[in-house]
Motif scaffolding. Structure first.
Motif, PDB file in Angstrom:
ATOM      1  N   GLU A  77       4.477  14.583   3.590  1.00 18.85           N
ATOM      2  CA  GLU A  77       5.665  15.088   4.286  1.00 18.85           C
ATOM      3  C   GLU A  77       6.830  14.116   4.176  1.00 18.85           C
ATOM      4  O   GLU A  77       7.986  14.516   4.255  1.00 18.85           O
ATOM      5  CB  GLU A  77       5.339  15.371   5.751  1.00 18.85           C
ATOM      6  N   THR A  78       6.516  12.821   4.038  1.00 16.05           N
ATOM      7  CA  THR A  78       7.528  11.786   3.822  1.00 16.05           C
ATOM      8  C   THR A  78       6.982  10.815   2.790  1.00 16.05           C
ATOM      9  O   THR A  78       5.842  10.941   2.346  1.00 16.05           O
ATOM     10  CB  THR A  78       7.837  11.024   5.133  1.00 16.05           C
ATOM     11  N   ASP A  79       7.768   9.811   2.451  1.00 17.06           N
ATOM     12  CA  ASP A  79       7.301   8.789   1.508  1.00 17.06           C
ATOM     13  C   ASP A  79       6.212   7.914   2.111  1.00 17.06           C
ATOM     14  O   ASP A  79       5.492   7.226   1.376  1.00 17.06           O
ATOM     15  CB  ASP A  79       8.470   7.901   1.057  1.00 17.06           C
ATOM     16  N   VAL A  80       6.082   7.926   3.426  1.00 15.14           N
ATOM     17  CA  VAL A  80       5.130   7.010   4.067  1.00 15.14           C
ATOM     18  C   VAL A  80       4.089   7.730   4.928  1.00 15.14           C
ATOM     19  O   VAL A  80       3.318   7.083   5.631  1.00 15.14           O
ATOM     20  CB  VAL A  80       5.864   5.961   4.933  1.00 15.14           C
ATOM     21  N   GLY A  81       4.045   9.059   4.871  1.00 17.37           N
ATOM     22  CA  GLY A  81       3.090   9.759   5.721  1.00 17.37           C
ATOM     23  C   GLY A  81       2.796  11.161   5.260  1.00 17.37           C
ATOM     24  O   GLY A  81       3.530  11.751   4.470  1.00 17.37           O
ATOM     25  N   GLY A  88     -10.075  22.058   6.306  1.00 14.68           N
ATOM     26  CA  GLY A  88      -9.204  23.222   6.219  1.00 14.68           C
ATOM     27  C   GLY A  88      -8.251  23.433   7.367  1.00 14.68           C
ATOM     28  O   GLY A  88      -7.415  24.334   7.329  1.00 14.68           O
ATOM     29  N   LYS A  89      -8.342  22.600   8.423  1.00 15.53           N
ATOM     30  CA  LYS A  89      -7.481  22.760   9.584  1.00 15.53           C
ATOM     31  C   LYS A  89      -6.608  21.524   9.784  1.00 15.53           C
ATOM     32  O   LYS A  89      -7.072  20.399   9.600  1.00 15.53           O
ATOM     33  CB  LYS A  89      -8.329  22.985  10.851  1.00 15.53           C
ATOM     34  N   SER A  90      -5.369  21.755  10.196  1.00 15.11           N
ATOM     35  CA  SER A  90      -4.448  20.643  10.429  1.00 15.11           C
ATOM     36  C   SER A  90      -4.963  19.766  11.562  1.00 15.11           C
ATOM     37  O   SER A  90      -5.321  20.248  12.638  1.00 15.11           O
ATOM     38  CB  SER A  90      -3.061  21.175  10.773  1.00 15.11           C
ATOM     39  N   TYR A  91      -5.013  18.465  11.300  1.00 14.41           N
ATOM     40  CA  TYR A  91      -5.467  17.506  12.317  1.00 14.41           C
ATOM     41  C   TYR A  91      -4.267  16.841  12.983  1.00 14.41           C
ATOM     42  O   TYR A  91      -4.021  17.006  14.160  1.00 14.41           O
ATOM     43  CB  TYR A  91      -6.405  16.481  11.678  1.00 14.41           C
ATOM     44  N   LYS A  92      -3.479  16.103  12.202  1.00 16.73           N
ATOM     45  CA  LYS A  92      -2.279  15.467  12.726  1.00 16.73           C
ATOM     46  C   LYS A  92      -1.500  14.836  11.580  1.00 16.73           C
ATOM     47  O   LYS A  92      -2.014  14.688  10.476  1.00 16.73           O
ATOM     48  CB  LYS A  92      -2.628  14.398  13.769  1.00 16.73           C
ATOM     49  N   TYR A  93      -0.260  14.473  11.847  1.00 12.68           N
ATOM     50  CA  TYR A  93       0.539  13.703  10.893  1.00 12.68           C
ATOM     51  C   TYR A  93       0.179  12.228  11.055  1.00 12.68           C
ATOM     52  O   TYR A  93       0.071  11.732  12.181  1.00 12.68           O
ATOM     53  CB  TYR A  93       2.036  13.908  11.160  1.00 12.68           C
ATOM     54  N   MET A  94      -0.035  11.559   9.921  1.00 12.42           N
ATOM     55  CA  MET A  94      -0.343  10.137   9.969  1.00 12.42           C
ATOM     56  C   MET A  94       0.497   9.384   8.947  1.00 12.42           C
ATOM     57  O   MET A  94       0.669   9.863   7.816  1.00 12.42           O
ATOM     58  CB  MET A  94      -1.821   9.875   9.648  1.00 12.42           C
ATOM     59  N   LYS A  95       0.963   8.224   9.328  1.00 13.05           N
ATOM     60  CA  LYS A  95       1.555   7.315   8.362  1.00 13.05           C
ATOM     61  C   LYS A  95       0.443   6.634   7.587  1.00 13.05           C
ATOM     62  O   LYS A  95      -0.716   6.613   8.018  1.00 13.05           O
ATOM     63  CB  LYS A  95       2.455   6.289   9.057  1.00 13.05           C
ATOM     64  N   ALA A  96       0.784   6.080   6.434  1.00 13.09           N
ATOM     65  CA  ALA A  96      -0.220   5.550   5.515  1.00 13.09           C
ATOM     66  C   ALA A  96      -1.117   4.513   6.172  1.00 13.09           C
ATOM     67  O   ALA A  96      -2.348   4.540   6.009  1.00 13.09           O
ATOM     68  CB  ALA A  96       0.460   4.960   4.283  1.00 13.09           C
TER      69      ALA A  96
END
Length: 274
Positions: A77-81, A88-96
């Motif tokens: 979603e970004t350069d760092v995350g 198959g299910k969305s867990y969460k957004y995480m940075k590297a």
């Protein structure tokens, strides 16, 4: 297991071809990639998200796509995350950095999933990610050398010769592996070759002598209308070809034929028997 010297070396393509070739030989085969980073994903019949590569590989294996084929999907979603998709299910957004620390928890889950599918299928064809020589990422790895260890799998290492530097990439990758991981590498695959194959002969002989690992295939550069998981593609593809079931089937059959003609499949089958 198919590993690569780089991203876009041809791991997904080779796995797709092998799934179809093994099915044609009457083997019950299941494609598997523990972790995939891709914006190209598809939905299973139960609405689960998996990488497009494993979706296509399921088609090649003539089985229903399943979230077990790609337990962890990272959607940048970004350069760092990335969005982290688990089974198959969305867990969460995480940075590297956060995800790197989370990997230790995921590794045991991946082992459980692999044990489950390997108990139900005759053969698992595993795809690595990026390169096993990314030594900064080896801690708690479960997609390259760590996955090979979990599965106790022999490894074929594929390289993209069209981009240049393939012999250095093969040699460097092997030399950066730990001794126990190096022993798993049973063959090299030279992918996307253009030109007169006889001009490669001296190089093939030298890389075999330097590493003690045989070259088991030289696959010619081929335009395939099969959706890519990586952004490093050489030409724009026709979207309808990538998703139309009839056209996809034709392309998979064409790919399997090309790989069969240019790879020592008998050597791979013998390896499986051993």
């Amino acid at each position: 297991m198919i590993q690569g010297t780089t991203s876009s070396a041809g791991k997904s393509t080779i796995v797709t071809a092998l799934c179809r070739i093994f099915v044609q030989k009457g083997i019950d085969v299941f494609p598997f990639k523990a972790q995939n980073m891709s914006r190209n994903y598809m939905h299973t019949n139960t609405g689960k998200r998996i990488s497009s590569a494993q979706f296509v590989q399921a088609h090649a294996a003539r089985i229903e796509p399943s979230e077990l084929m790609n337990p962890v999907l990272l959607v940048p979603e970004t350069d760092v995350g990335s969005e982290v998709v688990i089974l198959g299910k969305s867990y969460k957004y995480m940075k590297a950095r956060e995800y790197f620390e989370y990997k230790s928890e995921l590794k045991e889950k991946i082992k459980e999933i692999y044990d489950e599918i390997s108990s139900k299928h005759e053969l698992i064809v595993i795809e690595g990610a990026g390169s096993p020589a990314e030594i900064n990422l080896n801690e708690n790895d479960f997609v390259n050398t760590g996955m090979a260890e979990i599965a106790d799998a022999d490894v074929l290492l594929v390289t993209d010769i069209d981009r240049g530097g393939s012999f250095a990439s093969l040699y460097g990758t092997v030399m950066l592996l730990k001794e126990e991981d190096r022993k798993r590498v049973k063959g090299f695959i030279i992918n996307k070759f253009r030109g007169d194959k006889s001009l490669l002969d001296s190089g093939l002989k030298m890389i075999e002598e330097l590493t003690g690992i045989p070259v088991i295939g030289v696959i010619p550069y081929t335009h395939l209308e099969i959706v890519d998981e990586d952004s490093l593609i050489e030409y724009r593809k026709h979207a309808h070809c990538c998703f139309d079931p009839v056209m996809l089937e034709d392309e998979i059959e064409r790919l399997a034929g090309i790989v069969t003609e240019n790879m020592d499949i008998d050597k791979i089958l013998k390896m499986l028997e051993e």
